[in-house]
Design a protein around this motif. Structure first.
Motif, PDB file in Angstrom:
ATOM      1  N   ARG A  29      21.053  20.075  50.072  1.00  0.00           N
ATOM      2  CA  ARG A  29      19.889  19.939  49.083  1.00  0.00           C
ATOM      3  C   ARG A  29      18.792  20.606  49.267  1.00  0.00           C
ATOM      4  NH1 ARG A  29      17.740  13.927  47.503  1.00  0.00           N
ATOM      5  NH2 ARG A  29      16.380  14.489  45.631  1.00  0.00           N
ATOM      6  N   ALA A  32      21.019   9.059  47.643  1.00  0.00           N
ATOM      7  CA  ALA A  32      19.799   9.987  47.626  1.00  0.00           C
ATOM      8  C   ALA A  32      18.575   9.459  47.988  1.00  0.00           C
ATOM      9  CB  ALA A  32      19.889  11.024  46.538  1.00  0.00           C
ATOM     10  N   ASP A  33      17.779  10.202  48.677  1.00  0.00           N
ATOM     11  CA  ASP A  33      16.759   9.669  49.186  1.00  0.00           C
ATOM     12  C   ASP A  33      15.727  10.795  49.147  1.00  0.00           C
ATOM     13  OD1 ASP A  33      16.192  10.975  51.801  1.00  0.00           O
ATOM     14  OD2 ASP A  33      17.757   9.572  52.297  1.00  0.00           O
ATOM     15  N   THR A  34      14.181  10.764  49.059  1.00  0.00           N
ATOM     16  CA  THR A  34      13.125  11.675  49.130  1.00  0.00           C
ATOM     17  C   THR A  34      12.675  11.647  50.442  1.00  0.00           C
ATOM     18  OG1 THR A  34      11.727  10.137  48.260  1.00  0.00           O
ATOM     19  CG2 THR A  34      12.896  11.318  46.464  1.00  0.00           C
ATOM     20  N   GLY A  85      14.806  15.193  51.552  1.00  0.00           N
ATOM     21  CA  GLY A  85      15.719  14.273  51.347  1.00  0.00           C
ATOM     22  C   GLY A  85      16.935  14.594  51.799  1.00  0.00           C
ATOM     23  N   ALA A 111      18.178   4.903  54.147  1.00  0.00           N
ATOM     24  CA  ALA A 111      17.393   5.458  53.340  1.00  0.00           C
ATOM     25  C   ALA A 111      15.875   4.959  53.301  1.00  0.00           C
ATOM     26  CB  ALA A 111      18.152   5.655  52.012  1.00  0.00           C
ATOM     27  N   GLU A 130      25.605  16.380  51.552  1.00  0.00           N
ATOM     28  CA  GLU A 130      25.756  17.163  50.585  1.00  0.00           C
ATOM     29  C   GLU A 130      24.405  18.209  50.713  1.00  0.00           C
ATOM     30  OE1 GLU A 130      27.749  18.310  48.322  1.00  0.00           O
ATOM     31  OE2 GLU A 130      29.056  16.670  48.524  1.00  0.00           O
ATOM     32  N   VAL A 132      21.300  13.350  50.840  1.00  0.00           N
ATOM     33  CA  VAL A 132      22.150  13.043  49.576  1.00  0.00           C
ATOM     34  C   VAL A 132      23.693  13.134  50.486  1.00  0.00           C
ATOM     35  CG1 VAL A 132      23.330  13.511  47.535  1.00  0.00           C
ATOM     36  CG2 VAL A 132      21.173  14.450  47.942  1.00  0.00           C
ATOM     37  N   GLU A 141      27.168   8.540  45.158  1.00  0.00           N
ATOM     38  CA  GLU A 141      25.995   9.316  45.624  1.00  0.00           C
ATOM     39  C   GLU A 141      24.728   8.648  45.817  1.00  0.00           C
ATOM     40  OE1 GLU A 141      23.394  12.443  43.753  1.00  0.00           O
ATOM     41  OE2 GLU A 141      25.402  13.624  43.969  1.00  0.00           O
ATOM     42  N   ARG A 180      27.540  11.624  49.874  1.00  0.00           N
ATOM     43  CA  ARG A 180      28.450  11.436  48.611  1.00  0.00           C
ATOM     44  C   ARG A 180      30.038  10.942  49.167  1.00  0.00           C
ATOM     45  NH1 ARG A 180      28.713  16.366  44.726  1.00  0.00           N
ATOM     46  NH2 ARG A 180      26.380  15.586  44.259  1.00  0.00           N
ATOM     47  N   GLY A 197      14.909  14.575  55.300  1.00  0.00           N
ATOM     48  CA  GLY A 197      15.918  14.855  55.294  1.00  0.00           C
ATOM     49  C   GLY A 197      16.539  15.089  56.854  1.00  0.00           C
TER      50      GLY A 197
END
Length: 487
Positions: free
Chosen positions: A475, A424-426, A479, A398, A473, A481, A422, A483, A429
């Motif tokens: 999104r 997640a990053d910004t 980004g 990430a 996931e 995600v 979980e 899980r 993707g």
């Protein structure tokens, strides 16, 4: 594959059935003839049961002091002339023959056993067989006690199926009676054989259909099962052959699924080797190029340029080393060399420890590390080192793919049976075309966009060893995600 000369199960069953049918027919004929002979003996003995008593009551047989030999012989000759099937004998109280009318040389016994005589006189069930003085085996007889001057003088012993009758009966048995019995047995056997063969053909039909399906499967694979409606009929049966058909269909489908899985794994392995070769070739080529430049232009480069070339070469060397280490780690996980040593620990504490390792790297890129931990989370039962490796790989991925000023968040939530994690990053993707394969092989999008390397493959394998799995996931917007869950 069955050889052309091999006997089928249906043929073997038919031969065994034919042999058993013939044996049973023979036994049945023998029992029938024995029962018929017994019935004939009983009828003969019952009809003539009083003949000996009638003879014993003839007063002409007696004279003062004993038997009238002339009257006895004359009576015997008349009786045997009227009924040649009977033979009349006079016995003394010990069973010795004292009078008879047999031709010379025909008498074989001098004494008759009195046990059957006493049984007959005592009312034993008929037929009762006694000795035949002419030595032709046990015969039915009539007997009565004989008295002279009020005292027991012996017995009148009448053989009801004499020598002449036995000879005639034997000839008749060898003639029409035997032929009738044999013809009856042959007809019954033939009808039973035809019925049995038809029954066997009907019974073994599902087995033949199953055999054909197995041969088709051997030749054409699981595709042959789709063109075998007879096999479907067999598999729907509730008998043993139906169960066998169902098991065969399930086995064939399982083999087909396993074969497809092996083919897919082989393809993934080929792609893995190709991608690893590409990943190794790029840094090695760069490393080789910079080192070669340093050797050729060492005298022309100033200290800063030499240091920059060395730093680039060192960075490429680290990349090769990291890739080799990941490849070695993945191989150990794939082949079961590493087994999880589970213990209970708080996942929130582990997340804080991993954050400390990446704190400087995130600050250097002006990124924010966020830990969103739900209150009251249970402890998890897992291998601490392996789960730390999972979080390290995900956070490293990430941070490397999130631009400056971005955010990387780790959320710990209550799951169905444990803790749901979980990450997640910004960042940009993962491209849609790479999403199905990021956990199965190294993949990189065109133009250098974010893909999946060996790190994600290691993450998935570690989680599978813990009875879990990881998923990407969907999104909206930028980004990625990831899980997974632990219990």
């Amino acid at each position: 594959m069955r050889s052309p000369g091999a006997w089928t199960l249906s043929r073997r069953l038919s031969v065994v059935f034919a042999v058993l049918l013939l044996a049973c027919s023979g036994v049945s004929a023998w029992l029938q003839m024995a029962a018929s002979e017994r019935h004939e003996r009983e009828v003969t003995q019952r009809l003539s049961l009083g003949l000996a008593a009638h003879i014993a009551g003839n007063a002409e047989l007696m004279q003062r002091g004993g038997l009238n030999a002339e009257a006895v012989r004359d009576l015997f000759d008349k009786l045997m002339a009227v009924n040649p099937s009977v033979e009349v004998y006079l016995l003394d109280p010990g069973g010795r023959i004292v009078a008879q009318a047999a031709p010379p040389g025909h008498l074989k016994l001098e004494r008759v056993s009195l046990a059957p005589v006493r049984s007959l006189l005592a009312g034993a069930p008929l037929p009762v067989l006694g000795d035949d003085p002419r030595g032709m085996g046990p015969k039915v007889f009539s007997a009565a006690p004989l008295q002279v001057d009020g005292r027991a003088a012996g017995y009148v012993y009448v053989v009801l199926s004499g020598e002449d009758r036995a000879a005639i009966s034997a000839n008749l048995a060898a003639g029409s009676a035997l032929r009738t019995t044999l013809w009856s047995m042959a007809v019954v056997a033939l009808l039973g054989l035809v019925a049995g063969l038809l029954a066997f053909r009907f019974i073994t039909r599902p087995l033949r259909q199953l055999t054909d399906a197995v041969q088709d499967f051997e030749r054409d694979g699981v595709a042959a099962l789709g063109h075998a409606p007879a096999l479907d009929a067999v598999a729907r049966g509730n008998d043993e052959i139906g169960v066998l058909g169902q098991s065969f269909v399930q086995m064939a489908q399982r083999i087909d699924a396993q074969w497809k899985a092996l083919t897919a794994q082989d393809q993934q392995r080929r792609e893995l080797f190709a991608n690893i070769s590409h990943d190794l070739r790029t840094p090695l080529t760069s490393l080789h190029g910079y080192l070669e430049t340093l050797r050729m232009k060492a005298d022309l480069l100033d200290a800063d340029e030499r240091r920059r070339y060395l730093d680039i070469a060192l960075g490429q060397s680290r990349k090769v080393g990291r890739l080799a280490q990941e490849l070695f780690e993945l191989a150990r996980l794939e082949y079961g060399v590493v087994k999880p040593e589970k213990e209970r620990f708080a996942l929130a504490d582990l997340v804080q420890d991993v954050f400390q390792k990446f704190e400087l790297a995130a600050q250097a890129r002006r990124q924010r590390l966020v830990a969103d931990i739900a209150p009251g989370l249970p402890v998890v039962h897992a291998d601490l080192g392996m789960i730390e490796r999972v979080l390290t790989n995900l956070l490293d991925n990430a941070i490397r793919h999130t631009p400056e000023g971005g955010e990387i968040a780790v959320r710990l939530l209550h799951g169905d049976a444990g803790v749901q994690v979980e990450v997640a990053d910004t960042g940009p993707g993962i491209p849609r075309e790479l999403q199905p394969v990021i956990f199965t092989r190294p993949a990189f999008a065109s133009g250098g966009e974010r893909g999946g390397g060996l790190g994600l493959m290691i993450v998935r394998r570690i989680l599978q060893l813990h009875g879990s799995d990881i998923r990407l996931e969907p999104r909206a917007g930028a980004g990625a995600v990831f899980r997974f869950a632990l219990d």
